[in-house]
Design an enzyme around this catalytic site. Structure first.
Site, PDB file in Angstrom:
ATOM      1  N   MET A 258     -11.129  -6.140   5.139  1.00 39.77           N
ATOM      2  CA  MET A 258     -10.382  -5.182   5.952  1.00 39.77           C
ATOM      3  C   MET A 258     -10.119  -5.807   7.316  1.00 39.77           C
ATOM      4  SD  MET A 258      -9.941  -2.571   4.032  1.00 39.77           S
ATOM      5  CE  MET A 258      -9.021  -1.666   5.286  1.00 39.77           C
TER       6      MET A 258
ATOM      7  N   GLY B  39      -9.051   3.901   6.819  1.00 43.55           N
ATOM      8  CA  GLY B  39      -8.789   5.331   6.971  1.00 43.55           C
ATOM      9  C   GLY B  39      -7.326   5.656   7.223  1.00 43.55           C
ATOM     10  N   PHE B  40      -6.604   4.713   7.794  1.00 40.68           N
ATOM     11  CA  PHE B  40      -5.216   5.008   8.180  1.00 40.68           C
ATOM     12  C   PHE B  40      -4.342   3.764   8.051  1.00 40.68           C
ATOM     13  CE2 PHE B  40      -8.190   7.636  10.502  1.00 40.68           C
ATOM     14  CZ  PHE B  40      -7.732   8.914  10.206  1.00 40.68           C
ATOM     15  N   GLY B  41      -3.083   3.996   7.720  1.00 45.33           N
ATOM     16  CA  GLY B  41      -2.102   2.918   7.764  1.00 45.33           C
ATOM     17  C   GLY B  41      -1.596   2.743   9.189  1.00 45.33           C
ATOM     18  N   GLY B  42      -0.864   1.682   9.400  1.00 47.77           N
ATOM     19  CA  GLY B  42      -0.167   1.494  10.667  1.00 47.77           C
ATOM     20  C   GLY B  42      -1.015   1.043  11.838  1.00 47.77           C
TER      21      GLY B  42
ATOM     22  N   GLY C 152      -2.749  -4.113   8.887  1.00 42.31           N
ATOM     23  CA  GLY C 152      -1.980  -4.790   9.927  1.00 42.31           C
ATOM     24  C   GLY C 152      -1.310  -6.077   9.481  1.00 42.31           C
TER      25      GLY C 152
ATOM     26  N   SER D  91       2.643  -0.118   6.052  1.00 41.10           N
ATOM     27  CA  SER D  91       3.709   0.245   6.992  1.00 41.10           C
ATOM     28  C   SER D  91       4.742  -0.873   7.155  1.00 41.10           C
ATOM     29  CB  SER D  91       3.099   0.618   8.352  1.00 41.10           C
ATOM     30  OG  SER D  91       2.261  -0.406   8.829  1.00 41.10           O
TER      31      SER D  91
ATOM     32  N   HIS E 216      -8.265   0.764  -4.311  1.00 39.02           N
ATOM     33  CA  HIS E 216      -9.190   0.529  -3.190  1.00 39.02           C
ATOM     34  C   HIS E 216      -9.905   1.835  -2.902  1.00 39.02           C
ATOM     35  CE1 HIS E 216      -9.468  -0.376   1.455  1.00 39.02           C
ATOM     36  NE2 HIS E 216     -10.650  -0.250   0.886  1.00 39.02           N
TER      37      HIS E 216
ATOM     38  N   ASP F 134      -6.333  -6.687   4.079  1.00 37.84           N
ATOM     39  CA  ASP F 134      -5.758  -5.337   4.118  1.00 37.84           C
ATOM     40  C   ASP F 134      -5.844  -4.773   5.536  1.00 37.84           C
ATOM     41  OD1 ASP F 134      -4.996  -2.711   3.642  1.00 37.84           O
ATOM     42  OD2 ASP F 134      -6.650  -2.246   2.283  1.00 37.84           O
TER      43      ASP F 134
ATOM     44  N   MET G 173      -9.007   7.854  -0.448  1.00 41.79           N
ATOM     45  CA  MET G 173      -9.833   8.279   0.693  1.00 41.79           C
ATOM     46  C   MET G 173     -10.358   9.683   0.439  1.00 41.79           C
ATOM     47  SD  MET G 173      -7.531   6.943   3.855  1.00 41.79           S
ATOM     48  CE  MET G 173      -6.710   5.337   3.811  1.00 41.79           C
TER      49      MET G 173
ATOM     50  N   SER H 207       0.855  -1.193   0.000  1.00 44.06           N
ATOM     51  CA  SER H 207       0.000   0.000   0.000  1.00 44.06           C
ATOM     52  C   SER H 207       0.885   1.235   0.000  1.00 44.06           C
ATOM     53  CB  SER H 207      -0.890   0.017   1.245  1.00 44.06           C
ATOM     54  OG  SER H 207      -1.370   1.331   1.432  1.00 44.06           O
TER      55      SER H 207
ATOM     56  N   MET I  41     -12.182   4.144  -0.987  1.00 43.95           N
ATOM     57  CA  MET I  41     -12.848   4.437   0.287  1.00 43.95           C
ATOM     58  C   MET I  41     -13.516   5.788   0.106  1.00 43.95           C
ATOM     59  SD  MET I  41      -9.775   3.021   2.683  1.00 43.95           S
ATOM     60  CE  MET I  41      -8.609   3.148   1.323  1.00 43.95           C
TER      61      MET I  41
ATOM     62  N   ASP J  16      -4.708   3.387  -2.245  1.00 42.36           N
ATOM     63  CA  ASP J  16      -5.783   3.715  -1.304  1.00 42.36           C
ATOM     64  C   ASP J  16      -6.357   5.103  -1.572  1.00 42.36           C
ATOM     65  OD1 ASP J  16      -6.007   1.449   0.518  1.00 42.36           O
ATOM     66  OD2 ASP J  16      -3.935   1.915   1.074  1.00 42.36           O
TER      67      ASP J  16
ATOM     68  N   HIS K 174      -0.951  -1.341  -4.362  1.00 42.65           N
ATOM     69  CA  HIS K 174      -2.257  -1.106  -3.728  1.00 42.65           C
ATOM     70  C   HIS K 174      -2.421   0.391  -3.530  1.00 42.65           C
ATOM     71  CE1 HIS K 174      -5.790  -2.183  -1.314  1.00 42.65           C
ATOM     72  NE2 HIS K 174      -5.404  -1.243  -0.461  1.00 42.65           N
TER      73      HIS K 174
END
Ligand code: DX5
Ligand code: ZN
Length: 224
Positions: free
Chosen positions: A139, A144-147, A179, A200, A68, A177, A38, A9, A70, A36, A34
């Site tokens: 998911m 909404g957020f990486g990490g 973690g 990440s 992807h 997708d 948003m 990503s 969102m 993303d 990937h």
């Protein structure tokens, strides 16, 4: 033999040198990009759109670009992403009033289509949508957020989705997708996932090749 796909990503890449980052990660063994998207509406964050996708194509990226979405609504932006060089486009069923129409729109524009399920979203819409789906994206964090950390109950959902895909007899990829990292990717593959998004875990390391190699060897070890 399952072909496992690693899709970094770019949300966690250095946006100030995105072309080089994408070249590097593909050169270091990634399969897909990937992407993303948003909109600060469907999710509380704002990222990149079709112009950036096209810029990557113009830069010379030939690998599949896995868009992807969102965003809400979804239909307005689908043709733009197809024209910008998207290979597959996935969206969240909650974000489209007419899921079948959105899936068909993606296919009519020559892209592979897919549905994305938030952790708490049931897979029930697949009962009448699976015929128009090339990919199911689960998911394993709230989008909404990486990490963020992998939400453990999604493991059971991987098993459920794998059963649905096998029962359909169709060639549908099962992507996870959120973690995903070298330490859990083997377990996720053993549960039935075949396509892995990692942001990440890859871009926060200096040596992308060594993370990707470790991911591949952990998948092999867990699935043989
Ligand atoms: C989250 C995005 C993910 C995210 C994954 O909304 O859909 O693709 O970038 O990031 P990591 O791998 O860091 O959890
Ligand atoms: Zn994503």
């Amino acid at each position: 033999m399952t072909d496992y796909v690693i899709a970094p990503s770019i949300l966690s890449a250095n946006f100030a040198k995105l072309g080089e980052e994408v070249d590097q990660v593909l050169n270091d063994g990634a399969d897909w990009v990937h992407f993303d998207v948003m909109d600060n509406h469907y999710v509380p964050n704002l990222t990149i759109g079709p112009m950036v996708c096209k810029a990557l194509r113009d830069h010379g990226v030939t690998a599949p670009i896995d868009v992807h979405l969102m965003v809400e609504p979804v239909d307005r932006i689908i043709p733009d992403f197809a024209e910008a060089g998207a290979s597959m486009i996935t969206f969240h069923p909650e974000a489209s009033k007419h899921v079948d129409r959105s899936l068909q729109l993606i296919r009519d524009h020559g892209c592979k289509s897919g549905l994305v399920f938030n952790p708490a979203t049931p897979l029930t819409v697949l009962e009448w949508a699976i015929e128009k789906v090339d990919m199911i994206l689960l998911m394993s964090v709230n989008p909404g957020f990486g990490g963020q950390s992998f939400i453990p109950f999604v493991k059971q959902k991987i098993v459920e989705a794998r059963k649905l895909i096998d029962a359909s007899g169709r060639n549908i990829r099962l992507e996870v997708d959120g973690g995903v990292k070298a330490s859990n990717i083997g377990e996720l593959a053993a549960l039935g996932a075949d396509t892995f998004v990692a942001g990440s875990a890859i871009f926060n390391q200096s040596d992308y090749a060594s993370v990707i190699n470790e991911m591949r060897s952990n998948i092999s070890a867990a699935t043989k």
